[in-house]
Design a protein around this motif. Sequence first.
Motif, mmCIF file in Angstrom:
data_model
loop_
_atom_site.group_PDB
_atom_site.id
_atom_site.type_symbol
_atom_site.label_atom_id
_atom_site.label_comp_id
_atom_site.label_asym_id
_atom_site.label_seq_id
_atom_site.Cartn_x
_atom_site.Cartn_y
_atom_site.Cartn_z
ATOM 1 N N TRP A 44 0.875 -1.161 0.000
ATOM 2 C CA TRP A 44 0.000 0.000 0.000
ATOM 3 C C TRP A 44 0.913 1.211 0.000
ATOM 4 O O TRP A 44 2.144 1.065 0.097
ATOM 5 N N HIS A 45 0.357 2.407 -0.096
ATOM 6 C CA HIS A 45 1.194 3.591 0.055
ATOM 7 C C HIS A 45 0.355 4.765 0.528
ATOM 8 O O HIS A 45 -0.851 4.827 0.286
ATOM 9 N N ASP A 46 1.010 5.665 1.246
ATOM 10 C CA ASP A 46 0.363 6.918 1.628
ATOM 11 C C ASP A 46 0.353 7.862 0.438
ATOM 12 O O ASP A 46 1.293 7.877 -0.368
ATOM 13 N N SER A 47 -0.698 8.673 0.355
ATOM 14 C CA SER A 47 -0.841 9.578 -0.780
ATOM 15 C C SER A 47 -1.326 10.939 -0.298
ATOM 16 O O SER A 47 -1.664 11.121 0.879
ATOM 17 N N ASP A 48 -1.345 11.881 -1.217
ATOM 18 C CA ASP A 48 -1.870 13.216 -0.930
ATOM 19 C C ASP A 48 -3.392 13.130 -0.947
ATOM 20 O O ASP A 48 -4.062 13.588 -1.865
ATOM 21 N N SER A 49 -3.933 12.491 0.087
ATOM 22 C CA SER A 49 -5.373 12.311 0.227
ATOM 23 C C SER A 49 -5.753 12.583 1.669
ATOM 24 O O SER A 49 -4.910 12.591 2.567
ATOM 25 N N PHE A 50 -7.044 12.799 1.898
ATOM 26 C CA PHE A 50 -7.509 13.237 3.209
ATOM 27 C C PHE A 50 -7.497 12.082 4.197
ATOM 28 O O PHE A 50 -7.956 10.983 3.899
ATOM 29 N N ALA A 51 -6.963 12.334 5.395
ATOM 30 C CA ALA A 51 -6.931 11.329 6.451
ATOM 31 C C ALA A 51 -7.212 12.023 7.773
ATOM 32 O O ALA A 51 -6.458 12.912 8.187
ATOM 33 N N ALA A 52 -8.279 11.629 8.445
ATOM 34 C CA ALA A 52 -8.706 12.312 9.657
ATOM 35 C C ALA A 52 -7.726 12.120 10.806
ATOM 36 O O ALA A 52 -7.544 13.024 11.629
ATOM 37 N N GLY A 53 -7.078 10.956 10.885
ATOM 38 C CA GLY A 53 -6.147 10.702 11.974
ATOM 39 C C GLY A 53 -4.948 11.636 11.971
ATOM 40 O O GLY A 53 -4.692 12.343 12.962
ATOM 41 N N PRO A 54 -4.167 11.671 10.885
ATOM 42 C CA PRO A 54 -3.054 12.627 10.832
ATOM 43 C C PRO A 54 -3.496 14.072 11.030
ATOM 44 O O PRO A 54 -2.801 14.860 11.690
ATOM 45 N N ALA A 55 -4.663 14.449 10.474
ATOM 46 C CA ALA A 55 -5.151 15.815 10.649
ATOM 47 C C ALA A 55 -5.394 16.124 12.123
ATOM 48 O O ALA A 55 -5.164 17.257 12.579
ATOM 49 N N ALA A 56 -5.834 15.139 12.897
ATOM 50 C CA ALA A 56 -6.067 15.358 14.327
ATOM 51 C C ALA A 56 -4.760 15.628 15.065
ATOM 52 O O ALA A 56 -4.687 16.501 15.933
ATOM 53 N N TRP A 57 -3.729 14.865 14.740
ATOM 54 C CA TRP A 57 -2.426 15.109 15.378
ATOM 55 C C TRP A 57 -1.925 16.522 15.044
ATOM 56 O O TRP A 57 -1.383 17.218 15.906
ATOM 57 N N VAL A 58 -2.100 16.939 13.796
ATOM 58 C CA VAL A 58 -1.672 18.290 13.408
ATOM 59 C C VAL A 58 -2.424 19.337 14.216
ATOM 60 O O VAL A 58 -1.854 20.332 14.688
ATOM 61 N N ILE B 175 -13.390 7.557 17.253
ATOM 62 C CA ILE B 175 -13.057 8.781 18.001
ATOM 63 C C ILE B 175 -12.466 8.415 19.361
ATOM 64 O O ILE B 175 -11.458 8.997 19.793
ATOM 65 N N LYS B 176 -13.084 7.469 20.048
ATOM 66 C CA LYS B 176 -12.588 7.038 21.350
ATOM 67 C C LYS B 176 -11.157 6.538 21.250
ATOM 68 O O LYS B 176 -10.291 6.894 22.075
ATOM 69 N N GLN B 177 -10.875 5.722 20.220
ATOM 70 C CA GLN B 177 -9.539 5.158 20.084
ATOM 71 C C GLN B 177 -8.497 6.247 19.839
ATOM 72 O O GLN B 177 -7.414 6.228 20.450
ATOM 73 N N LEU B 178 -8.796 7.198 18.969
ATOM 74 C CA LEU B 178 -7.821 8.249 18.703
ATOM 75 C C LEU B 178 -7.619 9.134 19.926
ATOM 76 O O LEU B 178 -6.495 9.555 20.227
ATOM 77 N N ARG B 179 -8.703 9.414 20.652
ATOM 78 C CA ARG B 179 -8.561 10.218 21.869
ATOM 79 C C ARG B 179 -7.647 9.507 22.870
ATOM 80 O O ARG B 179 -6.766 10.132 23.491
ATOM 81 N N LEU B 180 -7.822 8.198 23.042
ATOM 82 C CA LEU B 180 -6.969 7.438 23.961
ATOM 83 C C LEU B 180 -5.515 7.473 23.510
ATOM 84 O O LEU B 180 -4.596 7.587 24.339
ATOM 85 N N GLU B 181 -5.283 7.380 22.213
ATOM 86 C CA GLU B 181 -3.914 7.416 21.698
ATOM 87 C C GLU B 181 -3.257 8.769 21.972
ATOM 88 O O GLU B 181 -2.102 8.840 22.420
ATOM 89 N N MET B 182 -3.991 9.856 21.704
ATOM 90 C CA MET B 182 -3.418 11.181 21.916
ATOM 91 C C MET B 182 -3.186 11.452 23.404
ATOM 92 O O MET B 182 -2.185 12.073 23.783
ATOM 93 N N GLU B 183 -4.088 10.985 24.256
ATOM 94 C CA GLU B 183 -3.904 11.180 25.692
ATOM 95 C C GLU B 183 -2.692 10.395 26.191
ATOM 96 O O GLU B 183 -1.954 10.861 27.081
ATOM 97 N N PHE B 184 -2.478 9.205 25.651
ATOM 98 C CA PHE B 184 -1.312 8.408 26.033
ATOM 99 C C PHE B 184 -0.030 9.141 25.649
ATOM 100 O O PHE B 184 0.923 9.225 26.447
ATOM 101 N N ALA B 185 0.007 9.690 24.427
ATOM 102 C CA ALA B 185 1.181 10.442 23.996
ATOM 103 C C ALA B 185 1.413 11.645 24.898
ATOM 104 O O ALA B 185 2.549 11.946 25.298
ATOM 105 N N GLU B 186 0.351 12.343 25.250
ATOM 106 C CA GLU B 186 0.473 13.526 26.120
ATOM 107 C C GLU B 186 1.092 13.159 27.464
ATOM 108 O O GLU B 186 1.968 13.870 27.980
#
Length: 606
Positions: free
Chosen positions: A385-399, A583-594
Amino acid sequence: MTAATSESDMPDWEKRFRAPRVSLPDWAEDAPDRSLFVSNATGTYELYAWDRASGEQRQATNRPNGTTDGLLSPDGAWIWWFDDKDGDEFGVWRRQPFGGGADEEATPGLEPSYPSGLALGRDGRTAVVGRSTDDEGTTIYLVRAGEEPLEIYRHAESAGVGDFSHDSSLIAIEHTEHGDAMHSALRVVRPDGSTVAELDDSRGGTEELGLEVLGFAPVDGDPRLLIGHQRRGRWEPLVWDVVSGTQTDLTLDLPGDVSAEWYPDGGALLIAHSHKARSDLFRYDLATRELTRIPTPPGSVSGATARPDGTVEYLWSSAAEPPVVRSTTGEVVLDPPGMKCPPSVPVSDAWVEGPGGVIHALIQKPAGAVGPLPTVFDLHGGPTWHDSDSFAAGPAAWVDHGYAVVRINYRGSTGYGRAWTDALKHRVGLIELEDVAAVRDWAVESGLADPERLVLTGGSWGGYLTLLGLGTQPASWAVGIAVVPVADYVTAYHDEMESLKAMDRTLLGGTPEEVPDRFAASSPLTYVDDVKAPVYISAGLNDPRCPIRQIDNYVNRLAARSAPHEVYRYDAGHGSLVVDERIKQLRLEMEFAERHLTPTATAPTD
């Protein structure tokens, strides 16, 4: 939605998950006003029927864990959908009338299995059904209403249904009987299973070249099969007359990978071209051999289809702009009502010298931000697979939360030629991580990334690389977040679905018993005692691709030495189709990083 979580109070990152999304509509070949698409409008991804003539849209499936695998019959009469248990991918095909009504078992007489392709005949009563089980390998059946299923193919190695010809007289099968699950060969058979033609580019094992079925010509009695090949080191289309054996090579003067599908009249091809993480479309006239660009905005086209009137519909997005279904008429084809998805920031390109060649990385960072920044290295799955110049909600949340995001098309990724994709064999995982290390060093040396605040993360194969990277590069990462990963390669092999076992045998050159040293070298469990960074793992209890037992083995080793870690288990398969759960999973991931990064990292907010 309560007052506390009203749209006006909701952060942009959450809106990106909740905003209604739709897939590119699939339309019925003989009833083009009838379409089928996927949407998250109810908060769970489900199938929807759309009558274009009346404008009516109807939710066709409704299951707690969602439904995305479906197909519309060519006559537009039936919606076929795959019914598994809570995401375990093991089940049966069901169907319901397009206008609504009770579901019924579509393939009576066939036991539950993993799906290996489905093609539906234009007569409304015939289907070609691919199945895979641990005991039987792959079987393919011709299924006719009111008759017993007829087995037309069986092999221990992985295979799948390619396509059913327009008049239902020919069936194309992709198979890996030669034992290389990364490079399929093709066989065309009649409905009784007798062979019409074979095509195999593996060259007797001396060169690893693959073939793929792109579709039969949409004309009765036409034996032309559009296929993809790798004979010049990348994916390109050609037209194969399976009766005469004639092969018409298109030799398009386009860099990068090229795929295609038929226009409905069979006289032209819709060309999808992918290069340097972007994509665009062309029309190729088979008679004049003229290639004409179809205007699309800069970014990525993730699906396209030619309609009977000659127009083209396509699903487009960029890293900055949310996905939308467009038409060459200039219209938006589907614009779901409700909350609009907020945009994000564009990507920039980085080209980094690596041990196996130049590595392409895509970079996002908060607008106006100056490094060094806390940085998330988000590794894609696949690995093909490959990453592309396409919309992704997860990376946008980290930004949104102040992080830079780096996505890397490491060796093994598609889109950069066959040699790049095939490079990871035998030293699986370790090859990819050499490229990740090169890009990490570049990000630090360029001033983008703070070396004390680096997060390594990814899902599926990206989750596997995350755990392997934490163990083999322990001084490089401050935090690791692995989503549905391979953690113990040997146990994963024994527990995973059969088609993935075949892929692992191809990648590593055998089974764990045949090549134990390779499995050990590529397994995160081998290096778990060297992990220094805090580890977060999320896992689906019903996941047939990265099963839960092998993750528990890894977690138990972390716990035995009191290494900092957290595990989140949820009742689904290889990811969730429920918006709240995502949403719950991404919130848990970001809180863990914090919690585990230095205090200067930007804290996520609700």
